[in-house]
Design an enzyme around this catalytic site. Sequence first.
Site, short mmCIF file in Angstrom:
data_model
loop_
_atom_site.label_atom_id
_atom_site.label_comp_id
_atom_site.label_asym_id
_atom_site.label_seq_id
_atom_site.Cartn_x
_atom_site.Cartn_y
_atom_site.Cartn_z
N LYS A 149 0.86 -1.19 0.00
CA LYS A 149 0.00 0.00 0.00
C LYS A 149 0.90 1.24 0.00
O LYS A 149 1.99 1.22 0.55
CB LYS A 149 -0.89 0.03 1.25
CG LYS A 149 -1.50 -1.30 1.62
CD LYS A 149 -2.80 -1.57 0.90
CE LYS A 149 -3.39 -2.94 1.23
NZ LYS A 149 -2.55 -4.10 0.87
N GLY A 150 0.43 2.28 -0.61
CA GLY A 150 1.19 3.54 -0.58
C GLY A 150 2.09 3.72 -1.78
O GLY A 150 2.79 4.71 -1.90
N CYS A 151 2.08 2.75 -2.70
CA CYS A 151 2.84 2.92 -3.93
C CYS A 151 1.88 3.30 -5.04
O CYS A 151 0.80 2.73 -5.15
CB CYS A 151 3.54 1.61 -4.31
SG CYS A 151 4.89 1.19 -3.23
N GLN A 152 2.28 4.26 -5.88
CA GLN A 152 1.42 4.67 -6.99
C GLN A 152 1.43 3.60 -8.08
O GLN A 152 0.41 3.35 -8.70
CB GLN A 152 1.90 6.01 -7.56
CG GLN A 152 1.77 7.15 -6.58
CD GLN A 152 0.46 7.88 -6.73
OE1 GLN A 152 -0.30 7.66 -7.66
NE2 GLN A 152 0.18 8.78 -5.79
N SER A 153 2.58 3.00 -8.28
CA SER A 153 2.62 1.87 -9.20
C SER A 153 2.42 0.61 -8.34
O SER A 153 2.52 0.67 -7.13
CB SER A 153 3.95 1.82 -9.93
OG SER A 153 5.00 1.98 -9.02
#
Lengths: 145, 409
Positions: free
Chosen positions: A49-53
């Site tokens: 969680k927290g990654c754009q990709s």
Amino acid sequence: MSIHEQQEDIIEEFGLFSDWMDKYEYIIQLGKELPLIEERFKTEENLIKGCQSRVWLHAEHKDGKVWFTADSDAIITKGLISMVIKVLSQHTPREIVDADLYFVNAIGLNSHLSPTRSNGLLSMLQQIKSFALAFHLQQINNAKS
Amino acid sequence: MITSVLNTAELRKDFPLLEQSVNGKKLVYLDNAATTQKPKEVLEALNTYYEEYNSNVHRGVHLLSQKATDAYEAARTNVAAFINAKHSHEVIFTRGTTEGINLISNTFGRMFLQKGDSILITAMEHHSNIVPWQMICEERGATLKVLPIDDDGVLKMEELPALLDDKTKLFAFTYVSNSLGTVNDVHEIIAQAHGKNIPVLVDAAQAVQHMKVDVQHLDADFLVFSGHKIYGPTGIGVLYGKEQWLNVLPPWQGGGDMIKTVSFEKTVYNELPYKYEAGTPDVSGAIGLSAAITYLNGIGLEAIEESEHELIQYALEKLTAIEGLTFIGKAKDRAGAISFLLNGIHPFDVGELLDKQGIAVRTGHHCTQPLMDIFNIPGTVRASFAFYNTREDVDLLVAGVRKAAQMLS
């Protein structure tokens, strides 16, 4: 190689390049060496969680050490996670939990990554540490019982 | 060969920020749909206001307050003339496009939206023209309906008549898509909506900086835009509303300046435009926006439109030549933005490598997640243009994309 030595290694490698495009070339190259996660582990649960990709991370505890595999749909992200895994994989849970990760700052990545990327990098590191912590606590419990 | 109708190289000098290096490279600023840079004229207007006549408006009897009030109201008149509003009190200063839409969704929605009614939007709206309507629909038990788009990113106009049914209370749509660059046939849309007595709200956030917008000619009921996307300061925006609508709708925010008299028993609201400007307004923002508009008038919107059109055609042509590049949004009539993807490469990777080459573009969903879902993509790389962009900027972008493609493949 210890976690400390691995970090020193990366810092030295990065020091060879003065241009950021070359440093990115190196990150992309590292991405190609990433130990890939098995398809069956590419689950919603293993998404960081927290990654754009999208980044999947899997951890396995064997012979007292933690082995990480991962993948991402973005190539630079893949390089970043490969770098982190290079430093932290195949160490004991305790070593990973206690590791002081100074290489990200030392190579100037913090100030050069876009904020979304550095947040993603942070999430990756937290996920790796929490895997290690879980294995560490498991070990303690096993020892008690 | 440079055939531009504008002397772009000369005009660029009006924008101090553009004269800088990023990551050791000449800055190529192609994120104008997110925000535009400010000409010296705007910066000076802001500075002069704070250095010489900063004061609260509509209140004091002293000279400074009078000067500030005059400048603030002159800004309103300037904006009204810019969009050809019939009356300057039809111009309400807001914080931006988003606040303008929220103002209408709240006031119009509470007054006219009943259970079972609907609000119509399009599939290419920015979140700011989706979420406020979703919120009010939920509150009123109404439905949000969506006019779909085709594969080129053009509205399916053939589906519009059926969607404009007797349950539809308002049609809110964008003039120009921030993600795709599509320019919608606003005249036709408004004519059809009005044919069924349905009022319209036009989101002109990506239009007013690129083409002449005339609210009377369009016959728009409401039209909104942001100051910072039209070379003005952040924090200021405009809501245009026809007098007959704004007089009927209830006030939104309560506070100072929007009242005539207040007692604990009963408050009498002020008339237009003050009815919708509760509290101390963004005086400097309005003055800065007015300076931006005066600056643009000096260049001429027609010349800007022609020059940008030429540049976009040039960019499309050059980008088309890159192997593996796909455009997201292929409308014929377009302005502002060009969105694209490189075969199988995440837009963030491209954006990051462009940044390292001094090229500022936007990557991601551009606040249009439902639109990205329609195309089944995580986002795009978006280059968006202003009149100060040059063919050299385009050439550097194209070289940068080629370099990124080579590194990432």
